[in-house]
Design a protein around this motif. Structure first.
Motif, PDB file in Angstrom:
ATOM      1  N   ALA A 184       0.033   8.434  -0.261  1.00  0.00           N
ATOM      2  CA  ALA A 184      -0.516   7.739  -1.234  1.00  0.00           C
ATOM      3  C   ALA A 184       0.555   7.397  -2.255  1.00  0.00           C
ATOM      4  O   ALA A 184       0.361   6.583  -2.911  1.00  0.00           O
ATOM      5  CB  ALA A 184      -1.416   8.566  -2.110  1.00  0.00           C
ATOM      6  N   ASN A 185       1.758   7.966  -2.115  1.00  0.00           N
ATOM      7  CA  ASN A 185       2.849   7.393  -3.176  1.00  0.00           C
ATOM      8  C   ASN A 185       4.161   7.033  -2.402  1.00  0.00           C
ATOM      9  O   ASN A 185       5.248   7.519  -2.809  1.00  0.00           O
ATOM     10  CB  ASN A 185       3.235   8.635  -3.885  1.00  0.00           C
ATOM     11  CG  ASN A 185       1.939   8.958  -4.891  1.00  0.00           C
ATOM     12  OD1 ASN A 185       1.752   8.319  -5.915  1.00  0.00           O
ATOM     13  ND2 ASN A 185       1.198  10.222  -4.567  1.00  0.00           N
ATOM     14  N   GLU A 237       6.005   4.505  -2.096  1.00  0.00           N
ATOM     15  CA  GLU A 237       6.899   3.568  -2.952  1.00  0.00           C
ATOM     16  C   GLU A 237       7.709   4.906  -3.756  1.00  0.00           C
ATOM     17  O   GLU A 237       9.254   4.479  -4.008  1.00  0.00           O
ATOM     18  CB  GLU A 237       6.669   2.725  -3.943  1.00  0.00           C
ATOM     19  CG  GLU A 237       5.189   2.968  -4.791  1.00  0.00           C
ATOM     20  CD  GLU A 237       4.141   3.042  -4.150  1.00  0.00           C
ATOM     21  OE1 GLU A 237       3.169   3.821  -4.734  1.00  0.00           O
ATOM     22  OE2 GLU A 237       3.906   2.714  -3.026  1.00  0.00           O
ATOM     23  N   HIS A 238       7.311   5.667  -4.318  1.00  0.00           N
ATOM     24  CA  HIS A 238       7.736   7.011  -5.067  1.00  0.00           C
ATOM     25  C   HIS A 238       8.988   7.741  -4.184  1.00  0.00           C
ATOM     26  O   HIS A 238      10.095   8.006  -4.856  1.00  0.00           O
ATOM     27  CB  HIS A 238       6.825   7.709  -5.504  1.00  0.00           C
ATOM     28  CG  HIS A 238       7.455   9.112  -6.346  1.00  0.00           C
ATOM     29  ND1 HIS A 238       7.846   8.909  -7.775  1.00  0.00           N
ATOM     30  CD2 HIS A 238       7.444  10.332  -5.999  1.00  0.00           C
ATOM     31  CE1 HIS A 238       8.104  10.073  -8.162  1.00  0.00           C
ATOM     32  NE2 HIS A 238       8.071  11.094  -6.962  1.00  0.00           N
ATOM     33  N   TYR A 239       8.718   7.650  -3.066  1.00  0.00           N
ATOM     34  CA  TYR A 239       9.601   8.269  -2.144  1.00  0.00           C
ATOM     35  C   TYR A 239      10.539   7.693  -1.231  1.00  0.00           C
ATOM     36  O   TYR A 239      11.410   7.869  -0.614  1.00  0.00           O
ATOM     37  CB  TYR A 239       8.928   9.365  -1.181  1.00  0.00           C
ATOM     38  CG  TYR A 239       7.995  10.505  -1.997  1.00  0.00           C
ATOM     39  CD1 TYR A 239       8.882  11.635  -2.077  1.00  0.00           C
ATOM     40  CD2 TYR A 239       6.791  10.587  -2.148  1.00  0.00           C
ATOM     41  CE1 TYR A 239       8.364  12.663  -2.877  1.00  0.00           C
ATOM     42  CE2 TYR A 239       6.233  11.616  -2.637  1.00  0.00           C
ATOM     43  CZ  TYR A 239       6.813  12.801  -3.115  1.00  0.00           C
ATOM     44  OH  TYR A 239       6.348  13.535  -3.692  1.00  0.00           O
ATOM     45  N   LYS A 250      12.909  13.338  -1.516  1.00  0.00           N
ATOM     46  CA  LYS A 250      13.287  12.239  -2.275  1.00  0.00           C
ATOM     47  C   LYS A 250      14.802  12.443  -1.845  1.00  0.00           C
ATOM     48  O   LYS A 250      15.594  11.308  -1.499  1.00  0.00           O
ATOM     49  CB  LYS A 250      13.223  12.509  -3.646  1.00  0.00           C
ATOM     50  CG  LYS A 250      11.786  12.204  -3.986  1.00  0.00           C
ATOM     51  CD  LYS A 250      12.035  12.291  -5.903  1.00  0.00           C
ATOM     52  CE  LYS A 250      10.550  12.642  -6.243  1.00  0.00           C
ATOM     53  NZ  LYS A 250      10.593  12.755  -7.654  1.00  0.00           N
ATOM     54  N   SER A 297       8.880  18.149  -2.341  1.00  0.00           N
ATOM     55  CA  SER A 297       9.020  16.848  -3.198  1.00  0.00           C
ATOM     56  C   SER A 297      10.374  16.509  -3.321  1.00  0.00           C
ATOM     57  O   SER A 297      11.012  15.284  -2.902  1.00  0.00           O
ATOM     58  CB  SER A 297       8.012  16.777  -4.058  1.00  0.00           C
ATOM     59  OG  SER A 297       8.289  15.462  -4.845  1.00  0.00           O
ATOM     60  N   HIS A 330      -0.562  13.327  -0.297  1.00  0.00           N
ATOM     61  CA  HIS A 330       0.249  12.727  -1.372  1.00  0.00           C
ATOM     62  C   HIS A 330       1.337  11.839  -1.271  1.00  0.00           C
ATOM     63  O   HIS A 330       1.623  10.708  -2.044  1.00  0.00           O
ATOM     64  CB  HIS A 330       0.732  14.126  -2.011  1.00  0.00           C
ATOM     65  CG  HIS A 330       1.708  13.772  -3.301  1.00  0.00           C
ATOM     66  ND1 HIS A 330       1.337  13.434  -4.631  1.00  0.00           N
ATOM     67  CD2 HIS A 330       3.051  13.751  -3.642  1.00  0.00           C
ATOM     68  CE1 HIS A 330       2.451  13.106  -5.422  1.00  0.00           C
ATOM     69  NE2 HIS A 330       3.411  13.431  -4.761  1.00  0.00           N
TER      70      HIS A 330
END
Length: 81
Positions: A57-58, A60-62, A17, A13, A54
């Motif tokens: 589903a996320n 925008e987080h990455y 990023k 993770s 994951h």
């Protein structure tokens, strides 16, 4: 999931990023290519699959957006936002 897999997940993770931030705009890559083989290899197959779900589903987080499918594997590119 054992604690070793949890730490490998965290490394993947963090690597995702970091590498997305350094990725040029418009370049398309698979998660495995963005993270790098050294970080990807310790993840077991079920963990890889869950990690991909994951990320999907996320996005925008990455800082990613979906680009296209390459067979059954999703390809992403860096978000412009």
């Amino acid at each position: 999931m054992n604690t070793l897999q949890t730490s490998d997940w965290d490394k993947a993770s963090q690597s995702l990023k970091h590498n997305v931030a350094a990725m040029p705009l418009g370049q398309e890559r698979k998660i495995r290519e963005i993270i790098g083989e050294v970080t990807w290899a310790p993840l077991h197959r079920p963990t890889r699959h869950r990690f991909g779900k994951h990320v999907r589903a996320n996005l925008e987080h990455y800082g990613l957006v979906f680009a296209r499918m390459a067979g059954r594997i999703a390809v992403y590119k860096k978000s412009t936002i």
